[in-house]
Design a protein around this motif. Structure first.
Motif, short mmCIF file in Angstrom:
data_model
loop_
_atom_site.label_atom_id
_atom_site.label_comp_id
_atom_site.label_asym_id
_atom_site.label_seq_id
_atom_site.Cartn_x
_atom_site.Cartn_y
_atom_site.Cartn_z
N MET A 80 3.00 11.48 -2.30
CA MET A 80 3.38 10.21 -1.73
C MET A 80 4.44 9.59 -2.65
O MET A 80 4.24 9.51 -3.85
N THR A 81 5.53 9.14 -2.07
CA THR A 81 6.60 8.55 -2.87
C THR A 81 6.25 7.10 -3.23
O THR A 81 5.36 6.50 -2.62
N ARG A 82 6.95 6.56 -4.21
CA ARG A 82 6.73 5.18 -4.61
C ARG A 82 6.99 4.23 -3.42
O ARG A 82 6.26 3.27 -3.21
N GLU A 83 8.01 4.54 -2.63
CA GLU A 83 8.33 3.69 -1.47
C GLU A 83 7.18 3.71 -0.46
O GLU A 83 6.81 2.66 0.09
N GLU A 84 6.59 4.87 -0.25
CA GLU A 84 5.44 4.97 0.67
C GLU A 84 4.24 4.19 0.12
O GLU A 84 3.53 3.53 0.88
N LYS A 85 4.03 4.24 -1.19
CA LYS A 85 2.95 3.47 -1.81
C LYS A 85 3.18 1.98 -1.62
O LYS A 85 2.26 1.23 -1.28
N GLU A 86 4.43 1.54 -1.83
CA GLU A 86 4.74 0.12 -1.68
C GLU A 86 4.57 -0.32 -0.24
O GLU A 86 4.07 -1.42 0.02
N GLN A 87 4.93 0.53 0.71
CA GLN A 87 4.74 0.20 2.12
C GLN A 87 3.25 0.08 2.46
O GLN A 87 2.85 -0.80 3.22
N ALA A 88 2.43 0.95 1.87
CA ALA A 88 0.99 0.89 2.11
C ALA A 88 0.41 -0.41 1.56
O ALA A 88 -0.39 -1.08 2.22
N VAL A 89 0.83 -0.78 0.35
CA VAL A 89 0.36 -2.03 -0.26
C VAL A 89 0.80 -3.22 0.58
O VAL A 89 0.01 -4.12 0.88
N ASP A 90 2.06 -3.23 0.99
CA ASP A 90 2.58 -4.33 1.81
C ASP A 90 1.82 -4.44 3.12
O ASP A 90 1.53 -5.55 3.59
N SER A 91 1.46 -3.30 3.70
CA SER A 91 0.71 -3.30 4.96
C SER A 91 -0.66 -3.94 4.78
O SER A 91 -1.09 -4.75 5.60
N VAL A 92 -1.35 -3.57 3.71
CA VAL A 92 -2.68 -4.14 3.44
C VAL A 92 -2.57 -5.63 3.16
O VAL A 92 -3.33 -6.44 3.70
N LEU A 93 -1.60 -6.02 2.34
CA LEU A 93 -1.45 -7.43 2.00
C LEU A 93 -1.06 -8.27 3.21
O LEU A 93 -1.46 -9.43 3.32
N ALA A 94 -0.30 -7.69 4.12
CA ALA A 94 0.08 -8.41 5.34
C ALA A 94 -1.14 -8.67 6.22
O ALA A 94 -1.23 -9.71 6.87
N ARG A 95 -2.08 -7.73 6.22
CA ARG A 95 -3.28 -7.88 7.04
C ARG A 95 -4.29 -8.83 6.40
O ARG A 95 -5.07 -9.49 7.09
N TYR A 96 -4.31 -8.86 5.08
CA TYR A 96 -5.29 -9.66 4.35
C TYR A 96 -4.55 -10.58 3.39
O TYR A 96 -4.41 -10.29 2.21
N GLU A 97 -4.09 -11.69 3.90
CA GLU A 97 -3.21 -12.60 3.17
C GLU A 97 -3.78 -13.05 1.84
O GLU A 97 -3.08 -13.17 0.85
N HIS A 98 -5.07 -13.30 1.77
CA HIS A 98 -5.68 -13.85 0.56
C HIS A 98 -6.50 -12.79 -0.18
O HIS A 98 -7.48 -13.12 -0.86
N LEU A 99 -6.10 -11.54 -0.08
CA LEU A 99 -6.87 -10.44 -0.66
C LEU A 99 -7.06 -10.60 -2.16
O LEU A 99 -8.17 -10.51 -2.67
N GLY A 100 -5.99 -10.88 -2.89
CA GLY A 100 -6.09 -11.00 -4.35
C GLY A 100 -7.05 -12.09 -4.76
O GLY A 100 -7.92 -11.88 -5.61
N ALA A 101 -6.93 -13.26 -4.16
CA ALA A 101 -7.80 -14.38 -4.51
C ALA A 101 -9.25 -14.08 -4.16
O ALA A 101 -10.16 -14.41 -4.91
#
Length: 57
Positions: free
Chosen positions: A1-22
């Motif tokens: 998996m490329t770094r760009e694919e990893k970043e897209q996966a993270v962005d996808s999860v964060l877009a679905r779960y806006e307050h995930l980190g908190a």
């Protein structure tokens, strides 16, 4: 998996779960469970730095 694919996966999860980190860092047992299930490669220090950023908030 490329770094760009990893970043897209993270962005996808964060877009679905806006307050995930908190949500994750607000509950120690949730954070512990998440960290235990993650399989992080020692060669990808960006992932480790990202996780550590939540721990120092």
């Amino acid at each position: 998996m490329t770094r760009e694919e990893k970043e897209q996966a993270v962005d996808s999860v964060l877009a679905r779960y806006e307050h995930l980190g908190a949500t994750v860092v607000s509950d120690e047992s949730t954070l512990c469970r998440l960290l235990q299930t993650l399989g992080c490669s020692d060669t990808d220090k960006t992932v480790g730095e990202y996780l550590c950023s939540f721990l120092t908030v």
